[in-house]
Design a protein around this motif. Sequence first.
Motif, mmCIF file in Angstrom:
data_model
loop_
_atom_site.group_PDB
_atom_site.id
_atom_site.type_symbol
_atom_site.label_atom_id
_atom_site.label_comp_id
_atom_site.label_asym_id
_atom_site.label_seq_id
_atom_site.Cartn_x
_atom_site.Cartn_y
_atom_site.Cartn_z
ATOM 1 N N ILE A 149 30.432 40.877 24.887
ATOM 2 C CA ILE A 149 31.140 40.760 23.600
ATOM 3 C C ILE A 149 32.414 41.595 23.613
ATOM 4 O O ILE A 149 33.481 41.141 23.178
ATOM 5 N N LEU A 150 32.301 42.819 24.123
ATOM 6 C CA LEU A 150 33.475 43.697 24.171
ATOM 7 C C LEU A 150 34.556 43.121 25.087
ATOM 8 O O LEU A 150 35.737 43.088 24.736
ATOM 9 N N LEU A 151 34.149 42.621 26.246
ATOM 10 C CA LEU A 151 35.107 42.017 27.171
ATOM 11 C C LEU A 151 35.748 40.767 26.586
ATOM 12 O O LEU A 151 36.929 40.496 26.835
ATOM 13 N N SER A 152 34.973 39.991 25.826
ATOM 14 C CA SER A 152 35.533 38.770 25.231
ATOM 15 C C SER A 152 36.682 39.101 24.284
ATOM 16 O O SER A 152 37.675 38.363 24.220
ATOM 17 N N ILE A 153 36.550 40.202 23.562
ATOM 18 C CA ILE A 153 37.641 40.636 22.675
ATOM 19 C C ILE A 153 38.860 41.060 23.496
ATOM 20 O O ILE A 153 40.009 40.777 23.136
ATOM 21 N N MET A 154 38.603 41.722 24.625
ATOM 22 C CA MET A 154 39.700 42.234 25.442
ATOM 23 C C MET A 154 40.471 41.124 26.156
ATOM 24 O O MET A 154 41.677 41.253 26.384
ATOM 25 N N VAL A 155 39.788 40.031 26.530
ATOM 26 C CA VAL A 155 40.476 38.954 27.268
ATOM 27 C C VAL A 155 41.052 37.880 26.347
ATOM 28 O O VAL A 155 41.807 37.017 26.808
ATOM 29 N N LEU A 156 40.728 37.930 25.060
ATOM 30 C CA LEU A 156 41.250 36.931 24.123
ATOM 31 C C LEU A 156 42.784 36.830 24.135
ATOM 32 O O LEU A 156 43.328 35.712 24.135
ATOM 33 N N PRO A 157 43.520 37.947 24.120
ATOM 34 C CA PRO A 157 44.986 37.817 24.130
ATOM 35 C C PRO A 157 45.519 37.050 25.330
ATOM 36 O O PRO A 157 46.489 36.292 25.206
ATOM 37 N N TYR A 158 44.890 37.215 26.497
ATOM 38 C CA TYR A 158 45.353 36.516 27.696
ATOM 39 C C TYR A 158 45.085 35.011 27.579
ATOM 40 O O TYR A 158 45.924 34.192 27.977
ATOM 41 N N ILE A 159 43.919 34.671 27.052
ATOM 42 C CA ILE A 159 43.585 33.254 26.877
ATOM 43 C C ILE A 159 44.508 32.606 25.852
ATOM 44 O O ILE A 159 45.064 31.523 26.083
ATOM 45 N N ILE A 160 44.681 33.264 24.711
ATOM 46 C CA ILE A 160 45.506 32.690 23.645
ATOM 47 C C ILE A 160 46.959 32.544 24.089
ATOM 48 O O ILE A 160 47.593 31.502 23.863
ATOM 49 N N SER A 161 47.506 33.571 24.735
ATOM 50 C CA SER A 161 48.908 33.504 25.163
ATOM 51 C C SER A 161 49.138 32.377 26.158
ATOM 52 O O SER A 161 50.106 31.616 26.044
ATOM 53 N N THR A 162 48.239 32.247 27.144
ATOM 54 C CA THR A 162 48.404 31.209 28.167
ATOM 55 C C THR A 162 48.229 29.815 27.576
ATOM 56 O O THR A 162 49.024 28.906 27.847
ATOM 57 N N CYS A 163 47.191 29.635 26.761
ATOM 58 C CA CYS A 163 46.932 28.313 26.172
ATOM 59 C C CYS A 163 47.993 27.933 25.146
ATOM 60 O O CYS A 163 48.417 26.768 25.093
ATOM 61 N N ASP A 164 48.423 28.876 24.341
ATOM 62 C CA ASP A 164 49.397 28.571 23.295
ATOM 63 C C ASP A 164 50.730 28.134 23.879
ATOM 64 O O ASP A 164 51.402 27.249 23.340
ATOM 65 N N GLU A 165 51.115 28.734 24.989
ATOM 66 C CA GLU A 165 52.372 28.349 25.628
ATOM 67 C C GLU A 165 52.324 26.884 26.066
ATOM 68 O O GLU A 165 53.277 26.123 25.851
ATOM 69 N N THR A 166 51.198 26.470 26.666
ATOM 70 C CA THR A 166 51.054 25.078 27.119
ATOM 71 C C THR A 166 50.916 24.126 25.942
ATOM 72 O O THR A 166 51.574 23.073 25.884
ATOM 73 N N MET A 167 50.057 24.486 24.986
ATOM 74 C CA MET A 167 49.788 23.587 23.854
ATOM 75 C C MET A 167 50.997 23.435 22.947
ATOM 76 O O MET A 167 51.231 22.362 22.378
#
Length: 288
Positions: A149-167
């Motif tokens: 759970i803690l790691l999921s919060i920490m990696v969220l910015p990387y997922i959102i930034s990468t996906c948002d740029e493409t989407m």
Amino acid sequence: MWEVLDRVFEKSIKLLAVLSLLLLSFIILFIFKESLIFFRAVPILKFITRNTWNPLAAPENLSILNIILGTLYVSIVAIIIALPIGVGSSLLLSGYVKEKPRLILRGLIDVMAGVPSVIYGFIGLLVLVKFFERVFDFSSGESVLAGGILLSIMVLPYIISTCDETMGKMYEKYSMVAKALGISKGYIIRTIVLSQSIKGITAAAVLALGRAMGETMAVMMVIGNAPIMPKLLGKCQTIPSLIALEMGMAEVGSLHYHALFAAGFVLMAILLIINIALFYIKRSMSQL
């Protein structure tokens, strides 16, 4: 004048790129050199397939199967939690949020990536671990689930930034045509933007998985650091936390010392294998 500056800039960029590659190569060679001393005493297959870690015993009792499984378990739990949230947030930002609020939200998300990991670990120790102990009456809230759970919060910015740029690019590309045809925004996002962003989502998953498997301090504070077979609600240990905890107490030049380098080498190998596998999966998907 400008031609000379352009050439100097071009040569400087190439030099920096070569220096970066050399630095990375030297790091890998150094870790491999230190690991090789241990692998001469304990074969690599025994090192990664046995489940006993006891630095005070015989060399054959230094093996990291449980620790490898703990590293993978915590990281996969984090990706399972974070990826749907990250993809959903990216779809929301790219299709439903106006430009100014989107920039503000993206800025806040990027700030999350810059928060020191020890801060996340401290919050996880005081909030997440205590929550499990009080609400679920666990004897200890330190567990794989808490780390995930803690790691999921920490990696969220990387997922959102990468996906948002493409989407965002996909939505801009198809939105005007879809509006002209009278197609709803929800249909565009579900059937076009999401399907055309598979490569970006895959890249985000790879980036997040690498970040999760390499995280040390935050995970170390909430998983219990026990080199036993990992369970979702039980303690475990990861390779980065093992190295961080024991490198300071290992005698330089001892087999224990070189075993920690060997564990780091195994972690690099696992990340390399995962990245190669996902690269081929991504390429095969693009050919369909």
